[in-house]
Write a protein that holds these residues in place. Structure first.
Motif, PDB file in Angstrom:
ATOM      1  N   ARG A  70       0.942  -1.105   0.018  1.00 56.87           N
ATOM      2  CA  ARG A  70       0.093  -0.006   0.205  1.00 56.87           C
ATOM      3  C   ARG A  70       0.708   1.257   0.031  1.00 56.87           C
ATOM      4  O   ARG A  70       1.925   1.201   0.683  1.00 56.87           O
ATOM      5  N   GLU A  71       0.436   2.328  -0.990  1.00 62.73           N
ATOM      6  CA  GLU A  71       1.265   3.441  -0.818  1.00 62.73           C
ATOM      7  C   GLU A  71       1.425   4.262   0.468  1.00 62.73           C
ATOM      8  O   GLU A  71       2.570   4.576   0.604  1.00 62.73           O
ATOM      9  N   ASP A  72       0.343   4.410   1.153  1.00 68.00           N
ATOM     10  CA  ASP A  72       0.330   5.241   2.271  1.00 68.00           C
ATOM     11  C   ASP A  72       1.131   4.437   3.688  1.00 68.00           C
ATOM     12  O   ASP A  72       1.560   5.292   4.182  1.00 68.00           O
ATOM     13  N   ASP A  73       1.068   3.199   4.004  1.00 60.69           N
ATOM     14  CA  ASP A  73       1.817   2.602   5.068  1.00 60.69           C
ATOM     15  C   ASP A  73       2.732   1.389   4.843  1.00 60.69           C
ATOM     16  O   ASP A  73       3.495   0.980   5.584  1.00 60.69           O
ATOM     17  N   GLY A  74       2.718   0.851   3.449  1.00 62.90           N
ATOM     18  CA  GLY A  74       3.659   0.047   3.053  1.00 62.90           C
ATOM     19  C   GLY A  74       3.133  -1.313   3.418  1.00 62.90           C
ATOM     20  O   GLY A  74       3.906  -2.279   3.196  1.00 62.90           O
ATOM     21  N   VAL A  75       1.842  -1.582   3.878  1.00 60.93           N
ATOM     22  CA  VAL A  75       1.606  -2.994   4.266  1.00 60.93           C
ATOM     23  C   VAL A  75       1.492  -3.808   3.010  1.00 60.93           C
ATOM     24  O   VAL A  75       0.854  -3.268   1.950  1.00 60.93           O
ATOM     25  N   VAL A  76       1.613  -5.038   3.085  1.00 62.14           N
ATOM     26  CA  VAL A  76       1.459  -5.855   1.950  1.00 62.14           C
ATOM     27  C   VAL A  76      -0.028  -5.891   1.350  1.00 62.14           C
ATOM     28  O   VAL A  76      -0.991  -5.779   2.086  1.00 62.14           O
ATOM     29  N   VAL A  77       0.100  -6.015  -0.001  1.00 60.66           N
ATOM     30  CA  VAL A  77      -1.102  -6.368  -0.708  1.00 60.66           C
ATOM     31  C   VAL A  77      -0.898  -7.669  -1.440  1.00 60.66           C
ATOM     32  O   VAL A  77      -0.054  -7.546  -2.349  1.00 60.66           O
ATOM     33  N   LEU A  78      -2.047  -8.328  -1.329  1.00 60.91           N
ATOM     34  CA  LEU A  78      -1.924  -9.629  -2.006  1.00 60.91           C
ATOM     35  C   LEU A  78      -2.526  -9.630  -3.120  1.00 60.91           C
ATOM     36  O   LEU A  78      -3.597  -9.452  -3.398  1.00 60.91           O
ATOM     37  N   LEU A  79      -1.706  -9.751  -4.602  1.00 57.95           N
ATOM     38  CA  LEU A  79      -2.289  -9.703  -5.640  1.00 57.95           C
ATOM     39  C   LEU A  79      -2.635 -10.883  -6.312  1.00 57.95           C
ATOM     40  O   LEU A  79      -3.690 -10.765  -7.338  1.00 57.95           O
ATOM     41  N   ASP A  80      -2.334 -12.107  -5.823  1.00 59.02           N
ATOM     42  CA  ASP A  80      -2.829 -13.287  -6.470  1.00 59.02           C
ATOM     43  C   ASP A  80      -2.807 -14.616  -5.205  1.00 59.02           C
ATOM     44  O   ASP A  80      -1.751 -15.163  -4.744  1.00 59.02           O
ATOM     45  N   VAL A  81      -3.982 -14.663  -5.034  1.00 57.82           N
ATOM     46  CA  VAL A  81      -4.259 -15.802  -3.808  1.00 57.82           C
ATOM     47  C   VAL A  81      -3.928 -17.167  -4.248  1.00 57.82           C
ATOM     48  O   VAL A  81      -3.259 -17.975  -3.213  1.00 57.82           O
ATOM     49  N   GLN A  82      -3.938 -17.631  -5.494  1.00 60.22           N
ATOM     50  CA  GLN A  82      -3.414 -18.913  -5.975  1.00 60.22           C
ATOM     51  C   GLN A  82      -2.462 -18.557  -7.183  1.00 60.22           C
ATOM     52  O   GLN A  82      -3.021 -18.807  -8.364  1.00 60.22           O
ATOM     53  N   PRO A  83      -1.326 -18.367  -6.976  1.00 61.06           N
ATOM     54  CA  PRO A  83      -0.513 -18.145  -8.205  1.00 61.06           C
ATOM     55  C   PRO A  83      -0.207 -19.482  -8.835  1.00 61.06           C
ATOM     56  O   PRO A  83      -0.210 -20.579  -8.387  1.00 61.06           O
ATOM     57  N   THR A  84       0.243 -19.179 -10.225  1.00 59.97           N
ATOM     58  CA  THR A  84       0.563 -20.479 -11.019  1.00 59.97           C
ATOM     59  C   THR A  84       1.928 -21.048 -10.534  1.00 59.97           C
ATOM     60  O   THR A  84       2.634 -20.550 -10.011  1.00 59.97           O
ATOM     61  N   ALA A  85       2.085 -22.179 -10.779  1.00 59.42           N
ATOM     62  CA  ALA A  85       3.181 -23.144 -10.449  1.00 59.42           C
ATOM     63  C   ALA A  85       4.599 -22.425 -10.874  1.00 59.42           C
ATOM     64  O   ALA A  85       5.515 -22.412 -10.076  1.00 59.42           O
ATOM     65  N   ASP A  86       4.701 -21.653 -11.845  1.00 60.24           N
ATOM     66  CA  ASP A  86       6.060 -21.227 -12.109  1.00 60.24           C
ATOM     67  C   ASP A  86       6.270 -20.025 -10.947  1.00 60.24           C
ATOM     68  O   ASP A  86       7.530 -19.637 -11.165  1.00 60.24           O
ATOM     69  N   LEU A  87       5.469 -19.460 -10.362  1.00 65.15           N
ATOM     70  CA  LEU A  87       5.482 -18.518  -9.322  1.00 65.15           C
ATOM     71  C   LEU A  87       5.857 -19.193  -7.831  1.00 65.15           C
ATOM     72  O   LEU A  87       6.222 -18.568  -6.978  1.00 65.15           O
ATOM     73  N   HIS A  88       5.659 -20.513  -7.592  1.00 66.55           N
ATOM     74  CA  HIS A  88       5.606 -21.105  -6.370  1.00 66.55           C
ATOM     75  C   HIS A  88       7.050 -20.926  -5.459  1.00 66.55           C
ATOM     76  O   HIS A  88       6.901 -20.425  -4.473  1.00 66.55           O
ATOM     77  N   GLU A  89       8.023 -21.087  -6.310  1.00 65.79           N
ATOM     78  CA  GLU A  89       9.406 -21.032  -5.754  1.00 65.79           C
ATOM     79  C   GLU A  89       9.481 -19.397  -5.061  1.00 65.79           C
ATOM     80  O   GLU A  89       9.960 -19.469  -3.870  1.00 65.79           O
ATOM     81  N   SER A  90       9.292 -18.494  -6.118  1.00 63.90           N
ATOM     82  CA  SER A  90       9.545 -17.193  -5.451  1.00 63.90           C
ATOM     83  C   SER A  90       8.540 -16.778  -4.324  1.00 63.90           C
ATOM     84  O   SER A  90       8.900 -15.912  -3.452  1.00 63.90           O
ATOM     85  N   VAL A  91       7.154 -17.374  -4.364  1.00 64.92           N
ATOM     86  CA  VAL A  91       6.355 -17.240  -3.269  1.00 64.92           C
ATOM     87  C   VAL A  91       6.902 -17.916  -1.946  1.00 64.92           C
ATOM     88  O   VAL A  91       6.704 -16.933  -0.850  1.00 64.92           O
ATOM     89  N   ARG A  92       7.374 -19.165  -1.982  1.00 60.10           N
ATOM     90  CA  ARG A  92       7.852 -19.636  -0.906  1.00 60.10           C
ATOM     91  C   ARG A  92       9.285 -19.119  -0.178  1.00 60.10           C
ATOM     92  O   ARG A  92       9.286 -18.688   0.874  1.00 60.10           O
ATOM     93  N   GLU A  93       9.903 -18.253  -1.208  1.00 61.64           N
ATOM     94  CA  GLU A  93      10.941 -17.451  -0.833  1.00 61.64           C
ATOM     95  C   GLU A  93      10.306 -16.237  -0.022  1.00 61.64           C
ATOM     96  O   GLU A  93      11.338 -16.039   1.080  1.00 61.64           O
ATOM     97  N   ALA A  94       9.758 -15.626  -0.604  1.00 60.51           N
ATOM     98  CA  ALA A  94       9.223 -14.506   0.063  1.00 60.51           C
ATOM     99  C   ALA A  94       8.541 -14.616   1.545  1.00 60.51           C
ATOM    100  O   ALA A  94       8.850 -14.078   2.323  1.00 60.51           O
ATOM    101  N   ALA A  95       7.873 -15.735   1.659  1.00 61.68           N
ATOM    102  CA  ALA A  95       7.263 -16.155   2.830  1.00 61.68           C
ATOM    103  C   ALA A  95       8.295 -16.578   3.984  1.00 61.68           C
ATOM    104  O   ALA A  95       8.210 -15.903   4.980  1.00 61.68           O
TER     105      ALA A  95
END
Length: 66
Positions: free
Chosen positions: A27-52
């Motif tokens: 979010r622009e005002d306070d920097g809190v996370v915004v989830l853009l994709d609740v169920q990302p495609t398989a090609d994004l799973h590795e980066s999502v795991r890393e982020a978590a």
């Protein structure tokens, strides 16, 4: 994979956005996370795991069964 975020835990570090920008934003005002994709495609799973794993506030939860 299903992703959830706890906005109350988020400290606004932005690591998730740097690691997985297709799934997370801030979010622009306070920097809190915004989830853009609740169920990302398989090609994004590795980066999502890393982020978590890198989240300093442990605000990202993953359900690998979904």
């Amino acid at each position: 994979m299903k992703v959830t975020v706890d906005e109350d835990k988020c400290c606004g570090a932005g690591t998730c956005v740097m690691v997985a920008p297709d799934v997370f934003d801030q979010r622009e005002d306070d920097g809190v996370v915004v989830l853009l994709d609740v169920q990302p495609t398989a090609d994004l799973h590795e980066s999502v795991r890393e982020a978590a794993n890198m989240c300093p506030a442990a605000a990202i939860a993953l359900d690998e069964q979904s």
